[in-house]
Design an enzyme around this catalytic site. Sequence first.
Site, mmCIF file in Angstrom:
data_model
loop_
_atom_site.group_PDB
_atom_site.id
_atom_site.type_symbol
_atom_site.label_atom_id
_atom_site.label_comp_id
_atom_site.label_asym_id
_atom_site.label_seq_id
_atom_site.Cartn_x
_atom_site.Cartn_y
_atom_site.Cartn_z
ATOM 1 N N LEU A 33 0.819 -1.209 0.000
ATOM 2 C CA LEU A 33 0.000 0.000 0.000
ATOM 3 C C LEU A 33 0.857 1.266 0.000
ATOM 4 O O LEU A 33 2.027 1.230 0.404
ATOM 5 C CB LEU A 33 -0.883 0.021 1.257
ATOM 6 C CG LEU A 33 -1.982 -1.038 1.370
ATOM 7 C CD1 LEU A 33 -2.634 -0.960 2.751
ATOM 8 C CD2 LEU A 33 -3.034 -0.855 0.272
ATOM 9 N N GLY A 35 2.409 4.266 1.524
ATOM 10 C CA GLY A 35 2.785 4.514 2.920
ATOM 11 C C GLY A 35 3.258 3.279 3.666
ATOM 12 O O GLY A 35 3.572 3.339 4.854
ATOM 13 N N GLY A 37 6.009 1.747 3.201
ATOM 14 C CA GLY A 37 7.463 1.798 3.398
ATOM 15 C C GLY A 37 8.264 1.257 2.223
ATOM 16 O O GLY A 37 9.458 0.961 2.369
ATOM 17 N N LYS A 38 7.648 1.167 1.060
ATOM 18 C CA LYS A 38 8.338 0.620 -0.124
ATOM 19 C C LYS A 38 9.575 1.438 -0.492
ATOM 20 O O LYS A 38 10.670 0.892 -0.647
ATOM 21 C CB LYS A 38 7.393 0.593 -1.351
ATOM 22 C CG LYS A 38 6.123 -0.209 -1.163
ATOM 23 C CD LYS A 38 5.261 -0.213 -2.413
ATOM 24 C CE LYS A 38 4.727 1.146 -2.828
ATOM 25 N NZ LYS A 38 3.830 1.795 -1.866
ATOM 26 N N ARG A 65 6.574 7.976 -12.757
ATOM 27 C CA ARG A 65 5.392 8.696 -13.218
ATOM 28 C C ARG A 65 5.703 10.147 -13.562
ATOM 29 O O ARG A 65 4.858 10.872 -14.079
ATOM 30 C CB ARG A 65 4.263 8.587 -12.176
ATOM 31 C CG ARG A 65 3.564 7.243 -12.196
ATOM 32 C CD ARG A 65 2.561 7.095 -11.073
ATOM 33 N NE ARG A 65 1.806 5.850 -11.149
ATOM 34 C CZ ARG A 65 0.734 5.655 -11.898
ATOM 35 N NH1 ARG A 65 0.274 6.643 -12.644
ATOM 36 N NH2 ARG A 65 0.108 4.499 -11.912
ATOM 37 N N ARG A 79 -2.826 1.392 -14.580
ATOM 38 C CA ARG A 79 -1.965 0.685 -13.614
ATOM 39 C C ARG A 79 -1.385 -0.577 -14.264
ATOM 40 O O ARG A 79 -0.220 -0.902 -14.056
ATOM 41 C CB ARG A 79 -2.764 0.314 -12.356
ATOM 42 C CG ARG A 79 -3.202 1.533 -11.535
ATOM 43 C CD ARG A 79 -3.757 1.054 -10.210
ATOM 44 N NE ARG A 79 -4.622 2.004 -9.549
ATOM 45 C CZ ARG A 79 -4.371 2.568 -8.366
ATOM 46 N NH1 ARG A 79 -3.251 2.312 -7.734
ATOM 47 N NH2 ARG A 79 -5.235 3.395 -7.808
ATOM 48 N N SER A 106 1.798 -1.672 -7.289
ATOM 49 C CA SER A 106 1.492 -2.864 -8.108
ATOM 50 C C SER A 106 0.370 -3.683 -7.474
ATOM 51 O O SER A 106 0.610 -4.799 -6.993
ATOM 52 C CB SER A 106 2.753 -3.706 -8.354
ATOM 53 O OG SER A 106 3.577 -3.816 -7.222
ATOM 54 N N GLY A 155 -10.584 6.463 -6.339
ATOM 55 C CA GLY A 155 -9.829 5.281 -6.755
ATOM 56 C C GLY A 155 -8.474 5.209 -6.078
ATOM 57 O O GLY A 155 -7.468 4.927 -6.724
HETATM 58 N N1 LIG Z 1 -5.315 6.856 -6.727
HETATM 59 C C1 LIG Z 1 -4.108 6.562 -6.257
HETATM 60 N N2 LIG Z 1 -3.860 5.324 -5.757
HETATM 61 C C2 LIG Z 1 -2.628 5.026 -5.292
HETATM 62 N N3 LIG Z 1 -1.570 5.886 -5.291
HETATM 63 C C3 LIG Z 1 -1.779 7.125 -5.797
HETATM 64 C C4 LIG Z 1 -3.039 7.505 -6.299
HETATM 65 N N4 LIG Z 1 -2.942 8.793 -6.739
HETATM 66 C C5 LIG Z 1 -1.690 9.190 -6.526
HETATM 67 N N5 LIG Z 1 -0.964 8.190 -5.957
HETATM 68 C C6 LIG Z 1 0.485 8.302 -5.703
HETATM 69 O O1 LIG Z 1 1.092 7.475 -6.693
HETATM 70 C C7 LIG Z 1 2.020 6.571 -6.104
HETATM 71 C C8 LIG Z 1 1.806 5.150 -6.626
HETATM 72 O O2 LIG Z 1 2.306 4.991 -7.920
HETATM 73 P P1 LIG Z 1 2.568 3.536 -8.479
HETATM 74 O O3 LIG Z 1 3.070 3.719 -9.849
HETATM 75 O O4 LIG Z 1 3.404 2.791 -7.509
HETATM 76 O O5 LIG Z 1 1.094 2.907 -8.491
HETATM 77 S S1 LIG Z 1 0.564 1.589 -9.217
HETATM 78 O O6 LIG Z 1 1.575 0.538 -8.995
HETATM 79 O O7 LIG Z 1 0.374 1.854 -10.636
HETATM 80 O O8 LIG Z 1 -0.728 1.275 -8.572
HETATM 81 C C9 LIG Z 1 1.749 6.582 -4.620
HETATM 82 O O9 LIG Z 1 3.053 6.584 -4.065
HETATM 83 P P2 LIG Z 1 3.462 5.722 -2.769
HETATM 84 O O10 LIG Z 1 2.802 6.419 -1.626
HETATM 85 O O11 LIG Z 1 4.953 5.836 -2.740
HETATM 86 O O12 LIG Z 1 3.001 4.303 -2.934
HETATM 87 C C10 LIG Z 1 0.975 7.860 -4.353
HETATM 88 O O13 LIG Z 1 1.842 8.857 -3.909
HETATM 89 N N1 LIG Z 2 10.441 0.804 8.733
HETATM 90 C C1 LIG Z 2 9.885 1.978 9.020
HETATM 91 N N2 LIG Z 2 9.722 2.371 10.283
HETATM 92 C C2 LIG Z 2 9.158 3.557 10.566
HETATM 93 N N3 LIG Z 2 8.708 4.439 9.642
HETATM 94 C C3 LIG Z 2 8.836 4.091 8.370
HETATM 95 C C4 LIG Z 2 9.422 2.844 7.982
HETATM 96 N N4 LIG Z 2 9.405 2.762 6.636
HETATM 97 C C5 LIG Z 2 8.840 3.903 6.196
HETATM 98 N N5 LIG Z 2 8.502 4.715 7.233
HETATM 99 C C6 LIG Z 2 7.841 6.016 7.120
HETATM 100 O O1 LIG Z 2 6.563 5.783 6.555
HETATM 101 C C7 LIG Z 2 6.263 6.756 5.584
HETATM 102 C C8 LIG Z 2 5.965 6.092 4.241
HETATM 103 O O2 LIG Z 2 7.130 5.471 3.763
HETATM 104 P P1 LIG Z 2 7.427 5.361 2.218
HETATM 105 O O3 LIG Z 2 8.713 4.637 2.085
HETATM 106 O O4 LIG Z 2 7.297 6.688 1.560
HETATM 107 O O5 LIG Z 2 6.206 4.417 1.749
HETATM 108 P P2 LIG Z 2 5.698 4.058 0.304
HETATM 109 O O6 LIG Z 2 6.846 4.217 -0.648
HETATM 110 O O7 LIG Z 2 5.229 2.640 0.413
HETATM 111 O O8 LIG Z 2 4.568 5.010 0.028
HETATM 112 C C9 LIG Z 2 7.452 7.710 5.540
HETATM 113 O O9 LIG Z 2 7.154 8.845 6.313
HETATM 114 C C10 LIG Z 2 8.578 6.907 6.147
HETATM 115 O O10 LIG Z 2 9.502 7.725 6.817
#
Ligand SMILES: Nc1ncnc2c1ncn2[C@@H]1O[C@H](COP(=O)(O)OS(=O)(=O)O)[C@@H](OP(=O)(O)O)[C@H]1O
Ligand SMILES: Nc1ncnc2c1ncn2[C@@H]1O[C@H](COP(=O)(O)OP(=O)(O)O)[C@@H](O)[C@H]1O
Length: 203
Positions: A33, A35, A37-38, A65, A79, A106, A155
């Site tokens: 998901l 957030g 931590g990817k 993107r 996606r 993904s 979405g």
């Molecule tokens: N509708 C919606 N759903 C999910 N995420 C959204 C959306 N709109 C914008 N974002 C931002 O786009 C980041 C995800 O992009 P991805 O290319 O990893 O998404 S996907 O694999 O095609 O589903 C995602 O980044 P991460 O938080 O790092 O996962 C979001 O910041």
């Molecule tokens: N292992 C961890 N422990 C504590 N906080 C984390 C950890 N991994 C990520 N975070 C925090 O969680 C938030 C989301 O991490 P992020 O790597 O940006 O997630 P994603 O790429 O899945 O959206 C950031 O604020 C990051 O600092």
Amino acid sequence: MSTNIFWQESPIGKTERQKLLNQKGCVVWITGLSGSGKSTLACSLSRELYTRGKLSYILDGDNLRHGLNKDLGFKAEDRVENIRRVGEVAKLFADAGLICIASLISPYRKDRDACRELMQGSSFIEVYMNMSLQLCEARDPKGLYKLARAGKIKGFTGIDDPYESPLNCEIELKEKEGECPSPVTMAEEVIAYLEAKGFLQNQ
Ligand SMILES: Nc1ncnc2c1ncn2[C@@H]1O[C@H](COP(=O)(O)OS(=O)(=O)O)[C@@H](OP(=O)(O)O)[C@H]1O
Ligand SMILES: Nc1ncnc2c1ncn2[C@@H]1O[C@H](COP(=O)(O)OP(=O)(O)O)[C@@H](O)[C@H]1O
């Protein structure tokens, strides 16, 4: 749909490149998901590999993107195309001999499996960031969950769009007693796997 195309062989192949780098090309595919931590894990893993003299490259969904995939949104078909393209690019990086770290939500199992199919043997390593929606939403570093809950983003994965968790991933990282392991601890777990499978050497 191209026709009349032929494969061009290159004099230096993956075997030679891997020897040069003393490692084996592979794809570490981090899914989960927003957030979960990817990106944090991808960065930590890349840093840890670098300190061990191993070459990696991060393909981050958000970053791609801005360029390669800037024509794509978040509808299901976008996606699907996003993951298809990144799977192909990841395959090229692995063919170059690198440890390619792909970090994307993904959300669809079929698309991740299609990326796995592109790779030979066991060189596709799926890492599932199994963090609860509650944790991801509490983190909300970009404020996107808040917007999604308010109906300002439609979405959004985990809120009103699906996430299909892996059934047979190589590595699952999850909270323990409500606590998330540190990024370095998680990176070390991935590195231990890569080491055990022989990706960090080329003897
Ligand atoms: N509708 C919606 N759903 C999910 N995420 C959204 C959306 N709109 C914008 N974002 C931002 O786009 C980041 C995800 O992009 P991805 O290319 O990893 O998404 S996907 O694999 O095609 O589903 C995602 O980044 P991460 O938080 O790092 O996962 C979001 O910041
Ligand atoms: N292992 C961890 N422990 C504590 N906080 C984390 C950890 N991994 C990520 N975070 C925090 O969680 C938030 C989301 O991490 P992020 O790597 O940006 O997630 P994603 O790429 O899945 O959206 C950031 O604020 C990051 O600092």
